[in-house]
Design an enzyme around this catalytic site. Sequence first.
Site, PDB file in Angstrom:
ATOM      1  N   GLU A  33       0.850  -1.202   0.000  1.00 33.33           N
ATOM      2  CA  GLU A  33       0.000   0.000   0.000  1.00 33.33           C
ATOM      3  C   GLU A  33       0.875   1.238   0.000  1.00 33.33           C
ATOM      4  OE1 GLU A  33      -3.528   0.783  -0.227  1.00 33.33           O
ATOM      5  OE2 GLU A  33      -2.426   2.640  -0.519  1.00 33.33           O
ATOM      6  N   GLY A  34       0.591   2.143  -0.942  1.00 29.86           N
ATOM      7  CA  GLY A  34       1.385   3.358  -1.080  1.00 29.86           C
ATOM      8  C   GLY A  34       0.886   4.519  -0.235  1.00 29.86           C
ATOM      9  N   ARG A 269     -16.517   6.973 -11.387  1.00 28.46           N
ATOM     10  CA  ARG A 269     -15.120   6.669 -11.072  1.00 28.46           C
ATOM     11  C   ARG A 269     -14.546   5.739 -12.134  1.00 28.46           C
ATOM     12  NH1 ARG A 269     -13.335   8.038  -6.095  1.00 28.46           N
ATOM     13  NH2 ARG A 269     -11.951   6.253  -5.875  1.00 28.46           N
ATOM     14  N   ASP A 309     -12.780  -2.563  -7.466  1.00 26.17           N
ATOM     15  CA  ASP A 309     -13.130  -1.494  -8.412  1.00 26.17           C
ATOM     16  C   ASP A 309     -12.309  -1.542  -9.694  1.00 26.17           C
ATOM     17  OD1 ASP A 309     -14.885  -0.511  -6.530  1.00 26.17           O
ATOM     18  OD2 ASP A 309     -14.005   1.496  -6.420  1.00 26.17           O
ATOM     19  N   ALA A 317     -17.802  -1.361  -1.975  1.00 27.04           N
ATOM     20  CA  ALA A 317     -16.827  -1.943  -1.051  1.00 27.04           C
ATOM     21  C   ALA A 317     -17.134  -3.419  -0.772  1.00 27.04           C
ATOM     22  CB  ALA A 317     -16.832  -1.152   0.249  1.00 27.04           C
ATOM     23  N   HIS A 441     -41.781  -6.958  17.087  1.00 23.04           N
ATOM     24  CA  HIS A 441     -42.561  -5.725  17.095  1.00 23.04           C
ATOM     25  C   HIS A 441     -42.100  -4.848  18.253  1.00 23.04           C
ATOM     26  CE1 HIS A 441     -45.975  -3.040  16.705  1.00 23.04           C
ATOM     27  NE2 HIS A 441     -46.138  -3.128  18.018  1.00 23.04           N
TER      28      HIS A 441
HETATM   29  P1  FAD Z   1      -9.801   0.983  -3.127  1.00 21.13           P
HETATM   30  O1  FAD Z   1     -10.589   1.117  -1.897  1.00 21.13           O
HETATM   31  O2  FAD Z   1      -9.820   2.101  -4.103  1.00 21.13           O
HETATM   32  O3  FAD Z   1      -8.306   0.712  -2.654  1.00 21.13           O
HETATM   33  C1  FAD Z   1      -7.254   0.588  -3.527  1.00 21.13           C
HETATM   34  C2  FAD Z   1      -5.980   0.892  -2.787  1.00 21.13           C
HETATM   35  O4  FAD Z   1      -4.886   0.516  -3.619  1.00 21.13           O
HETATM   36  C3  FAD Z   1      -5.758   2.367  -2.467  1.00 21.13           C
HETATM   37  O5  FAD Z   1      -5.486   2.546  -1.100  1.00 21.13           O
HETATM   38  C4  FAD Z   1      -4.534   2.759  -3.299  1.00 21.13           C
HETATM   39  O6  FAD Z   1      -3.686   3.685  -2.631  1.00 21.13           O
HETATM   40  C5  FAD Z   1      -3.839   1.435  -3.445  1.00 21.13           C
HETATM   41  N1  FAD Z   1      -2.984   1.347  -4.619  1.00 21.13           N
HETATM   42  C6  FAD Z   1      -3.283   1.660  -5.900  1.00 21.13           C
HETATM   43  N2  FAD Z   1      -2.240   1.393  -6.718  1.00 21.13           N
HETATM   44  C7  FAD Z   1      -1.270   0.902  -5.925  1.00 21.13           C
HETATM   45  C8  FAD Z   1       0.040   0.458  -6.171  1.00 21.13           C
HETATM   46  N3  FAD Z   1       0.552   0.420  -7.400  1.00 21.13           N
HETATM   47  N4  FAD Z   1       0.786   0.050  -5.119  1.00 21.13           N
HETATM   48  C9  FAD Z   1       0.286   0.075  -3.851  1.00 21.13           C
HETATM   49  N5  FAD Z   1      -0.947   0.479  -3.565  1.00 21.13           N
HETATM   50  C10 FAD Z   1      -1.719   0.880  -4.593  1.00 21.13           C
HETATM   51  N6  FAD Z   1     -18.930   1.796  -1.472  1.00 21.13           N
HETATM   52  C11 FAD Z   1     -19.829   1.179  -0.671  1.00 21.13           C
HETATM   53  O7  FAD Z   1     -20.019  -0.035  -0.792  1.00 21.13           O
HETATM   54  N7  FAD Z   1     -20.517   1.870   0.280  1.00 21.13           N
HETATM   55  C12 FAD Z   1     -20.355   3.202   0.454  1.00 21.13           C
HETATM   56  O8  FAD Z   1     -20.998   3.797   1.328  1.00 21.13           O
HETATM   57  C13 FAD Z   1     -19.428   3.881  -0.371  1.00 21.13           C
HETATM   58  N8  FAD Z   1     -19.233   5.201  -0.225  1.00 21.13           N
HETATM   59  C14 FAD Z   1     -18.301   5.823  -1.016  1.00 21.13           C
HETATM   60  C15 FAD Z   1     -18.143   7.202  -0.865  1.00 21.13           C
HETATM   61  C16 FAD Z   1     -17.231   7.864  -1.657  1.00 21.13           C
HETATM   62  C17 FAD Z   1     -17.053   9.346  -1.475  1.00 21.13           C
HETATM   63  C18 FAD Z   1     -16.443   7.143  -2.598  1.00 21.13           C
HETATM   64  C19 FAD Z   1     -15.415   7.831  -3.427  1.00 21.13           C
HETATM   65  C20 FAD Z   1     -16.617   5.780  -2.759  1.00 21.13           C
HETATM   66  C21 FAD Z   1     -17.552   5.116  -1.973  1.00 21.13           C
HETATM   67  N9  FAD Z   1     -17.789   3.747  -2.119  1.00 21.13           N
HETATM   68  C22 FAD Z   1     -18.712   3.122  -1.335  1.00 21.13           C
HETATM   69  C23 FAD Z   1     -17.043   2.930  -3.091  1.00 21.13           C
HETATM   70  C24 FAD Z   1     -15.909   2.174  -2.384  1.00 21.13           C
HETATM   71  O9  FAD Z   1     -15.071   3.092  -1.736  1.00 21.13           O
HETATM   72  C25 FAD Z   1     -15.120   1.347  -3.376  1.00 21.13           C
HETATM   73  O10 FAD Z   1     -15.999   0.512  -4.094  1.00 21.13           O
HETATM   74  C26 FAD Z   1     -14.098   0.488  -2.674  1.00 21.13           C
HETATM   75  O11 FAD Z   1     -13.213   1.267  -1.917  1.00 21.13           O
HETATM   76  C27 FAD Z   1     -13.306  -0.350  -3.674  1.00 21.13           C
HETATM   77  O12 FAD Z   1     -12.378  -1.130  -2.987  1.00 21.13           O
HETATM   78  P2  FAD Z   1     -11.026  -1.624  -3.673  1.00 21.13           P
HETATM   79  O13 FAD Z   1     -10.355  -2.467  -2.640  1.00 21.13           O
HETATM   80  O14 FAD Z   1     -11.315  -2.217  -4.988  1.00 21.13           O
HETATM   81  O15 FAD Z   1     -10.165  -0.317  -3.954  1.00 21.13           O
HETATM   82  P1  NAI Z   2     -22.481   7.280 -10.289  1.00 14.96           P
HETATM   83  O1  NAI Z   2     -22.196   6.430 -11.446  1.00 14.96           O
HETATM   84  O2  NAI Z   2     -23.262   6.751  -9.149  1.00 14.96           O
HETATM   85  O3  NAI Z   2     -23.250   8.592 -10.756  1.00 14.96           O
HETATM   86  C1  NAI Z   2     -22.762   9.456 -11.722  1.00 14.96           C
HETATM   87  C2  NAI Z   2     -23.906  10.323 -12.207  1.00 14.96           C
HETATM   88  O4  NAI Z   2     -23.366  11.348 -12.996  1.00 14.96           O
HETATM   89  C3  NAI Z   2     -24.912   9.557 -13.070  1.00 14.96           C
HETATM   90  O5  NAI Z   2     -26.207   9.862 -12.649  1.00 14.96           O
HETATM   91  C4  NAI Z   2     -24.608  10.067 -14.461  1.00 14.96           C
HETATM   92  O6  NAI Z   2     -25.735  10.032 -15.319  1.00 14.96           O
HETATM   93  C5  NAI Z   2     -24.158  11.481 -14.157  1.00 14.96           C
HETATM   94  N1  NAI Z   2     -23.335  12.095 -15.199  1.00 14.96           N
HETATM   95  C6  NAI Z   2     -22.348  11.507 -15.917  1.00 14.96           C
HETATM   96  N2  NAI Z   2     -21.816  12.414 -16.781  1.00 14.96           N
HETATM   97  C7  NAI Z   2     -22.465  13.583 -16.568  1.00 14.96           C
HETATM   98  C8  NAI Z   2     -22.376  14.892 -17.132  1.00 14.96           C
HETATM   99  N3  NAI Z   2     -21.513  15.165 -18.103  1.00 14.96           N
HETATM  100  N4  NAI Z   2     -23.197  15.863 -16.686  1.00 14.96           N
HETATM  101  C9  NAI Z   2     -24.115  15.590 -15.699  1.00 14.96           C
HETATM  102  N5  NAI Z   2     -24.237  14.383 -15.141  1.00 14.96           N
HETATM  103  C10 NAI Z   2     -23.434  13.392 -15.556  1.00 14.96           C
HETATM  104  O7  NAI Z   2     -21.048   7.822  -9.815  1.00 14.96           O
HETATM  105  P2  NAI Z   2     -20.596   8.571  -8.504  1.00 14.96           P
HETATM  106  O8  NAI Z   2     -21.757   9.151  -7.790  1.00 14.96           O
HETATM  107  O9  NAI Z   2     -19.488   9.444  -8.922  1.00 14.96           O
HETATM  108  O10 NAI Z   2     -20.024   7.385  -7.625  1.00 14.96           O
HETATM  109  C11 NAI Z   2     -18.932   6.581  -8.104  1.00 14.96           C
HETATM  110  C12 NAI Z   2     -18.991   5.208  -7.540  1.00 14.96           C
HETATM  111  O11 NAI Z   2     -18.802   5.207  -6.143  1.00 14.96           O
HETATM  112  C13 NAI Z   2     -20.312   4.549  -7.827  1.00 14.96           C
HETATM  113  O12 NAI Z   2     -20.062   3.451  -8.666  1.00 14.96           O
HETATM  114  C14 NAI Z   2     -20.831   4.096  -6.525  1.00 14.96           C
HETATM  115  O13 NAI Z   2     -21.190   2.762  -6.553  1.00 14.96           O
HETATM  116  C15 NAI Z   2     -19.688   4.300  -5.532  1.00 14.96           C
HETATM  117  N6  NAI Z   2     -20.262   4.903  -4.333  1.00 14.96           N
HETATM  118  C16 NAI Z   2     -21.095   4.129  -3.572  1.00 14.96           C
HETATM  119  C17 NAI Z   2     -21.718   4.664  -2.476  1.00 14.96           C
HETATM  120  C18 NAI Z   2     -22.656   3.820  -1.716  1.00 14.96           C
HETATM  121  O14 NAI Z   2     -22.660   2.613  -1.919  1.00 14.96           O
HETATM  122  N7  NAI Z   2     -23.438   4.381  -0.820  1.00 14.96           N
HETATM  123  C19 NAI Z   2     -21.499   6.038  -2.059  1.00 14.96           C
HETATM  124  C20 NAI Z   2     -20.640   6.773  -2.955  1.00 14.96           C
HETATM  125  C21 NAI Z   2     -20.035   6.190  -4.027  1.00 14.96           C
END
Ligand code: FAD
Ligand code: NAI
Length: 462
Positions: A33-34, A269, A309, A317, A441
């Site tokens: 992890e970086g 993303r 991802d 996640a 309930h």
């Molecule tokens: P990541 O969590 O992205 O982890 C990848 C890791 O790899 C990072 O720490 C990175 O630094 C490291 N890495 C990358 N390249 C290298 C390398 N070459 N060497 C060493 N380390 C490296 N999902 C949910 O299910 N519920 C939620 O409520 C939710 N909320 C979210 C809110 C936000 C604002 C965002 C942005 C995302 C949210 N997500 C949520 C999505 C969720 O965060 C991701 O789906 C999840 O983190 C993916 O897990 P991952 O292990 O694939 O990768």
């Molecule tokens: P998203 O894919 O959920 O939503 C992106 C939205 O942007 C869509 O409605 C799309 O139609 C719109 N869009 C795309 N291009 C556009 C443009 N040019 N102008 C206006 N609208 C545009 O992506 P988001 O919200 O960025 O989240 C990224 C990922 O993170 C998702 O895949 C999601 O699963 C994960 N995530 C999950 C959470 C959770 O599980 N509670 C919370 C936050 C993120």
Amino acid sequence: MSQYDVIVIGSGPGGYVCAIRCAQLGLKTACVEGREALGGTCLNVGCIPSKALLHATHQLHEAEHNFAKMGLKGKSPSVDWKAMIAYKDDVIGQNTKGIEFLFKKNKVDWLKGWGKIAGKGKVQVGDETHEAKNIVIATGSEASSLPGVEIDEKTVVTSTGALELTKVPKKMVVIGAGVIGLEMGSVYARLGTQVTVVEFLDQITPGMDGEVCKTFQRMLKKQGLDIVLGAAVQTVEALKTKAKVNYKLRKDDSEHQIDADVVLVATGRKPYTGGLGLEEAGIDLTERGMVKTDAHWKTNMEGVYAIGDVIAGPMLAHKAEDEGMAVAETIAGQKGHVNYGVIPGVIYTHPEVASVGKTEENLKEEGRAYKVGKFSFMGNGRAKAVFAGEGFVKLLADKDTDRILGAHVIGPMAGDLIHEVCVAMEFGASAEDLARTCHAHPTFSEAMREAALACGDGPIHS
Ligand code: FAD
Ligand code: NAI
């Protein structure tokens, strides 16, 4: 040079879960992890910090809107933004340190630095090269932006910047009415920011059950979010302390401009593979830049797997975690499996929105005969007691066999309620199985049972 059975690259929910499971299954494991802290996007800049801010601002909303109704009188709390950010950072710290503890407990080595695949069975981290029989790519994703839109993480931000703003903006434009846009938009709307969400499509949260989507949009509007649909953003001009968003309405090509203190770009993303050396190693990517895998998460290079991802599928996640466990089991010679038909999705707004399995739209498209059992939280005593009567549970079952095909909930604790349907679906249960199960309930989960009853002879409380 150290030798491992498995090296996992990336410590997000996919990577750290995979590493821990590998170690539990007796494999000598390291995780690269970086970042400064373990836990990936999820713990550092994703799920956990966003939920901390959603929780804090929801408490504020309760104090402002519901306390007096319950006889709790007095001034509403004022917001100390710095302290709220510090609380969020503390939550992150507790969680990321927790993973460090779990690594030590399970004897997973943390190789600090950025990893690169330096040939078959070789991972380079800084000046050192480590050998492993198996490599798991779990490098996650990063925010994508729009063409010509420059992110400075101050005025024009991704979710990462939106979790770190130095002050609460007066006006915010959110581009994209997806999960991030609506969760972060809710956080700031509750803090008093005037939030406008600009969405390209004609609906919010594409892919969601249509009926839930309409109710959700109505509720968000009631909470003060201004939502502009069918709007194609043309440019975002970043000025010194403000930004201007120019968009065209798709229906008539009319041009509009809104200014804001902060613009949040939340348009999806993309997989992160920078610096991994995949091209040199000859590891195939898809056209959309994801690591290409087969049904067992194997890449085209022997002994190299990919999860989370960075590969196809929902960017969630828990999907990454499940794949992490399944790959660990596969490497250990077991039969790792993920049921992609039963992966819940939750939006942590208020109310929460949760779904699993098929939507009505999916079933119509498939031409499958189905029945709908619906129950409003208005008929749920507990929901009424906590001002959460808006919203409903909708259960979809096969018309002939009664087998549960999907569930969609908008209402209190929807993200927790959905799991009884997940378990039911894993066991191939019918709506009647759910309806015949005793539910305590007064709980919100009684609404789920009532929806199941609605698939049969009818609910009791409506
Ligand atoms: P990541 O969590 O992205 O982890 C990848 C890791 O790899 C990072 O720490 C990175 O630094 C490291 N890495 C990358 N390249 C290298 C390398 N070459 N060497 C060493 N380390 C490296 N999902 C949910 O299910 N519920 C939620 O409520 C939710 N909320 C979210 C809110 C936000 C604002 C965002 C942005 C995302 C949210 N997500 C949520 C999505 C969720 O965060 C991701 O789906 C999840 O983190 C993916 O897990 P991952 O292990 O694939 O990768
Ligand atoms: P998203 O894919 O959920 O939503 C992106 C939205 O942007 C869509 O409605 C799309 O139609 C719109 N869009 C795309 N291009 C556009 C443009 N040019 N102008 C206006 N609208 C545009 O992506 P988001 O919200 O960025 O989240 C990224 C990922 O993170 C998702 O895949 C999601 O699963 C994960 N995530 C999950 C959470 C959770 O599980 N509670 C919370 C936050 C993120």
